[in-house]
Design a protein around this motif. Structure first.
Motif, mmCIF file in Angstrom:
data_model
loop_
_atom_site.group_PDB
_atom_site.id
_atom_site.type_symbol
_atom_site.label_atom_id
_atom_site.label_comp_id
_atom_site.label_asym_id
_atom_site.label_seq_id
_atom_site.Cartn_x
_atom_site.Cartn_y
_atom_site.Cartn_z
ATOM 1 N N ILE A 1 46.802 36.959 51.397
ATOM 2 C CA ILE A 1 46.182 38.060 50.667
ATOM 3 C C ILE A 1 47.049 39.313 50.645
ATOM 4 C CG2 ILE A 1 44.169 39.606 50.615
ATOM 5 C CD1 ILE A 1 42.537 37.398 51.860
ATOM 6 N N SER A 2 47.829 39.530 51.685
ATOM 7 C CA SER A 2 48.597 40.778 51.829
ATOM 8 C C SER A 2 49.389 41.181 50.589
ATOM 9 C CB SER A 2 49.541 40.676 53.034
ATOM 10 O OG SER A 2 48.806 40.690 54.233
ATOM 11 N N PRO A 3 50.108 40.253 49.912
ATOM 12 C CA PRO A 3 50.934 40.674 48.775
ATOM 13 C C PRO A 3 50.154 41.272 47.613
ATOM 14 C CG PRO A 3 51.603 38.503 49.566
ATOM 15 C CD PRO A 3 50.320 38.830 50.259
ATOM 16 N N ILE A 4 48.842 40.973 47.502
ATOM 17 C CA ILE A 4 48.096 41.491 46.350
ATOM 18 C C ILE A 4 47.360 42.794 46.660
ATOM 19 C CG2 ILE A 4 47.775 39.143 45.472
ATOM 20 C CD1 ILE A 4 44.879 39.284 46.396
ATOM 21 N N MET A 5 47.439 43.262 47.897
ATOM 22 C CA MET A 5 46.702 44.468 48.270
ATOM 23 C C MET A 5 47.222 45.704 47.540
ATOM 24 S SD MET A 5 44.265 43.548 50.163
ATOM 25 C CE MET A 5 43.673 45.133 50.733
ATOM 26 N N LYS A 6 48.517 45.840 47.413
ATOM 27 C CA LYS A 6 49.098 47.017 46.769
ATOM 28 C C LYS A 6 48.732 47.097 45.292
ATOM 29 C CE LYS A 6 51.697 50.700 46.525
ATOM 30 N NZ LYS A 6 51.301 51.979 47.166
ATOM 31 N N PRO A 7 48.949 46.028 44.508
ATOM 32 C CA PRO A 7 48.596 46.138 43.086
ATOM 33 C C PRO A 7 47.095 46.265 42.825
ATOM 34 C CG PRO A 7 49.321 43.905 43.618
ATOM 35 C CD PRO A 7 49.634 44.756 44.801
ATOM 36 N N LEU A 8 46.254 45.627 43.644
ATOM 37 C CA LEU A 8 44.814 45.659 43.408
ATOM 38 C C LEU A 8 44.165 46.907 43.979
ATOM 39 C CD1 LEU A 8 43.621 41.972 44.020
ATOM 40 C CD2 LEU A 8 44.012 43.134 41.842
ATOM 41 N N TYR A 9 44.485 47.235 45.220
ATOM 42 C CA TYR A 9 43.786 48.304 45.928
ATOM 43 C C TYR A 9 44.601 49.591 46.074
ATOM 44 C CZ TYR A 9 40.322 44.833 47.445
ATOM 45 O OH TYR A 9 39.347 43.868 47.478
ATOM 46 N N GLY A 10 45.917 49.494 45.907
ATOM 47 C CA GLY A 10 46.743 50.652 46.210
ATOM 48 C C GLY A 10 46.858 50.890 47.697
ATOM 49 N N MET A 11 46.686 49.838 48.483
ATOM 50 C CA MET A 11 46.736 49.905 49.941
ATOM 51 C C MET A 11 47.839 48.971 50.443
ATOM 52 S SD MET A 11 44.070 51.847 51.063
ATOM 53 C CE MET A 11 43.214 51.242 52.524
ATOM 54 N N PRO A 12 48.381 49.228 51.630
ATOM 55 C CA PRO A 12 49.403 48.332 52.182
ATOM 56 C C PRO A 12 48.820 46.958 52.499
ATOM 57 C CG PRO A 12 48.723 49.946 53.811
ATOM 58 C CD PRO A 12 48.101 50.366 52.517
ATOM 59 N N GLY A 13 49.704 45.969 52.601
ATOM 60 C CA GLY A 13 49.253 44.604 52.866
ATOM 61 C C GLY A 13 48.452 44.473 54.142
ATOM 62 N N ALA A 14 48.738 45.320 55.132
ATOM 63 C CA ALA A 14 48.027 45.244 56.404
ATOM 64 C C ALA A 14 46.518 45.460 56.227
ATOM 65 C CB ALA A 14 48.578 46.288 57.378
ATOM 66 N N ALA A 15 46.115 46.146 55.147
ATOM 67 C CA ALA A 15 44.696 46.413 54.927
ATOM 68 C C ALA A 15 43.902 45.131 54.721
ATOM 69 C CB ALA A 15 44.517 47.327 53.719
ATOM 70 N N SER A 16 44.567 44.057 54.339
ATOM 71 C CA SER A 16 43.859 42.803 54.080
ATOM 72 C C SER A 16 43.157 42.285 55.326
ATOM 73 C CB SER A 16 44.832 41.745 53.557
ATOM 74 O OG SER A 16 45.836 41.467 54.529
ATOM 75 N N ILE A 17 43.751 42.507 56.497
ATOM 76 C CA ILE A 17 43.124 42.028 57.729
ATOM 77 C C ILE A 17 41.789 42.734 57.959
ATOM 78 C CG2 ILE A 17 44.208 43.674 59.295
ATOM 79 C CD1 ILE A 17 43.523 39.946 59.983
ATOM 80 N N GLY A 18 41.664 43.972 57.451
ATOM 81 C CA GLY A 18 40.402 44.686 57.575
ATOM 82 C C GLY A 18 39.297 44.017 56.780
ATOM 83 N N GLY A 19 39.611 43.603 55.536
ATOM 84 C CA GLY A 19 38.625 42.914 54.719
ATOM 85 C C GLY A 19 38.236 41.576 55.310
ATOM 86 N N VAL A 20 39.229 40.817 55.800
ATOM 87 C CA VAL A 20 38.952 39.506 56.394
ATOM 88 C C VAL A 20 38.095 39.645 57.641
ATOM 89 C CG1 VAL A 20 39.991 37.475 57.476
ATOM 90 C CG2 VAL A 20 41.054 38.479 55.452
ATOM 91 N N THR A 21 38.423 40.629 58.472
ATOM 92 C CA THR A 21 37.700 40.822 59.734
ATOM 93 C C THR A 21 36.243 41.181 59.495
ATOM 94 O OG1 THR A 21 39.743 41.565 60.806
ATOM 95 C CG2 THR A 21 37.670 42.096 61.898
ATOM 96 N N THR A 22 35.978 42.100 58.577
ATOM 97 C CA THR A 22 34.594 42.486 58.318
ATOM 98 C C THR A 22 33.835 41.378 57.599
ATOM 99 O OG1 THR A 22 35.319 43.630 56.303
ATOM 100 C CG2 THR A 22 35.039 44.958 58.286
ATOM 101 N N TYR A 23 34.507 40.587 56.794
ATOM 102 C CA TYR A 23 33.855 39.446 56.135
ATOM 103 C C TYR A 23 33.340 38.457 57.176
ATOM 104 C CZ TYR A 23 33.088 35.615 52.815
ATOM 105 O OH TYR A 23 32.512 34.607 52.059
ATOM 106 N N LEU A 24 34.097 38.280 58.235
ATOM 107 C CA LEU A 24 33.697 37.353 59.287
ATOM 108 C C LEU A 24 32.725 37.979 60.280
ATOM 109 C CD1 LEU A 24 37.165 35.705 60.060
ATOM 110 C CD2 LEU A 24 35.325 34.784 58.649
ATOM 111 N N SER A 25 32.587 39.310 60.271
ATOM 112 C CA SER A 25 31.695 39.959 61.234
ATOM 113 C C SER A 25 30.822 40.987 60.513
ATOM 114 C CB SER A 25 32.494 40.595 62.369
ATOM 115 O OG SER A 25 33.483 41.486 61.852
ATOM 116 N N ASP A 26 31.091 42.280 60.703
ATOM 117 C CA ASP A 26 30.266 43.321 60.090
ATOM 118 C C ASP A 26 31.103 44.579 59.903
ATOM 119 O OD1 ASP A 26 28.091 44.522 58.987
ATOM 120 O OD2 ASP A 26 26.809 44.414 60.746
ATOM 121 N N ASN A 27 30.515 45.574 59.224
ATOM 122 C CA ASN A 27 31.245 46.789 58.844
ATOM 123 C C ASN A 27 32.034 47.450 59.975
ATOM 124 O OD1 ASN A 27 29.780 46.238 56.573
ATOM 125 N ND2 ASN A 27 28.533 48.076 56.632
ATOM 126 N N PRO A 28 31.433 47.679 61.152
ATOM 127 C CA PRO A 28 32.138 48.448 62.184
ATOM 128 C C PRO A 28 33.437 47.814 62.682
ATOM 129 C CG PRO A 28 29.787 48.363 62.655
ATOM 130 C CD PRO A 28 30.042 47.392 61.546
#
Length: 420
Positions: A102-129
């Motif tokens: 997922i990391s390579p598409i974070m910049k064009p889609l979100y304007g965020m660095p690739g590292a931000a993808s781990i945030g989406g994956v982590t909350t998808y598997l758990s919860d917002n906090p």
């Protein structure tokens, strides 16, 4: 050494202490006290007038009990299984693999660095906090410009409880697999809208036009503010495993299942309190006799107020979200405060034929994207020391959730046109 039993005298006279206590007590009483009493008495007075006082209390108790037995335990069971699955995915590196994809598409889609993808994956598997622990990790945050940090709150919230919500929707039957997956696509679109709008606010706020030097200076300052105990890798390094595969599988399943139990317990107040009130405001009496409502004091009776109010905006909701029945509006409304509570509405909606597979797609999209952001956004932004941007985050995420529901509706209609 002084006498540890020495009594420290209080020079204030008894009358003075009583006056101070009375003053403190009086300060707790204000105009909002009377406003609250007026609203509370008005709410229960309205219900009692419609249903009868005894019937009202019976409906509250019966509805809460039915939700606990039939809905909460089902959600908890799904949360335990989903927790075990997410722990297995993490244990054997699948989460990291997904992150790298997922990391390579974070910049064009979100304007965020690739590292931000781990945030989406982590909350998808758990919860917002879960995004907060990442945002407080200096090894993770070093990849971000200053104006991008507040948007992490929106990104993480957009996927909160995603796995549990999706699994729950699919559990109602095979015909809901495609709608639930389409809902995930809608939530993805909503997250992009939310993050992009939030970035537009933060860029103006920080007057963001950063070069590498400014980025480096920000992260050096941030590292000084973060406690050393937060010095962890945002992606585990997968150290050599000493246990055999069987032990690793069992340990992951049990630990993940335990997290699922905690999540299931955590949603009980929201489901029992919020859903009970919403259902009483949504559903009607058991029957009508000579034009008079008949109440039996059983679960899921109500006064039908919400559909009456929703009928005024149904001409707008129907083309946007595809809701055939105005009662369906209850799900996104409850999702604003707690998606776990909103999930408690679905089973009864299906049993009473209020919703369709199209609505399931919209519910999944809006439930995941919003995932109770009104009850978590301010606290999450406060932890990030960005409370002053809370209103911007809420505005952005409100629009993002609406975009998620609208896109899920039209994607499902396109799917139905082609495949059904």
């Amino acid at each position: 050494m002084g006498n540890p039993f020495k009594v420290i005298s209080n020079n204030k006279s008894p009358q003075k202490r009583l006056d101070e206590k009375k003053k403190t007590s009086d300060s707790a009483i204000s105009a909002e006290t009377f406003v609250f009493l007026f609203v509370l008495v008005g709410f229960f007075g309205y219900l009692a007038n419609q249903m009868g006082l005894g019937i009202m209390f019976s409906v509250f108790m019966e509805t809460a009990h039915a939700l606990l037995i039939d809905t909460v335990f089902l959600i908890m069971a799904i949360a335990v299984l989903a927790g075990a699955l997410s722990a297995l995915l993490s244990e054997f590196g699948v989460v990291e693999l997904i992150n790298k994809i997922i990391s390579p598409i974070m910049k064009p889609l979100y304007g965020m660095p690739g590292a931000a993808s781990i945030g989406g994956v982590t909350t998808y598997l758990s919860d917002n906090p879960a995004i907060i622990s990442l945002a407080k990790d200096k090894k993770f945050i070093k990849y971000f410009y200053k104006y991008q940090v507040p948007a992490l709150c929106n990104l993480g919230t957009a996927f909160g409880m995603g796995l549990v919500l999706t699994t729950y929707m699919i559990s109602f039957g095979n015909e809901f697999i495609a709608p639930a997956l389409i809902g995930n696509i809608g939530a993805l679109i909503g997250s992009i809208v939310s993050v992009r709008i939030m970035l537009s606010f933060t860029q103006k706020y920080y007057k963001a036009d950063f070069d590498d030097i400014e980025k480096k200076e920000f992260n050096e300052n941030f590292e000084e503010a973060v406690d050393d105990t937060d010095d962890i890798d945002f992606i585990p390094d997968n150290p050599p495993k000493t246990d055999n595969y069987f032990e690793r599988i069992i340990n992951s399943i049990l630990e993940g299942g335990k997290n699922g139990v905690e999540m299931g317990l955590g949603i009980i107040p929201g489901v029992l309190i919020i859903c009970t009130v919403v259902m009483i405001l949504t559903f009607g009496p058991s029957g009508m006799e000579d034009g008079v409502a008949v109440y039996e004091g059983v679960a899921f009776e109500g006064v039908g107020l919400l559909p009456k109010l929703g009928s005024y905006i149904h001409p707008i909701l129907q083309p946007l979200f595809g809701f055939e029945n105005v009662e369906a509006i209850a799900f996104p409304i409850v999702s604003l405060g707690a998606v776990g509570a909103a999930m408690g509405l679905v089973q009864n909606f299906l049993e009473t034929n209020i919703i369709t597979p199209n609505d399931i797609a919209v519910f999944t999209a809006m439930g995941m994207c919003w995932s109770g952001y009104l009850s978590t956004h301010v606290g999450m932004m406060d932890v990030l020391n960005l409370r002053k941007l809370s209103s911007k985050a809420i505005i952005s995420h409100t629009i993002g959730g609406l975009a998620a529901g609208i896109s899920a509706n039209y994607i499902y209609q396109l799917y139905a046109l082609i495949f059904l």
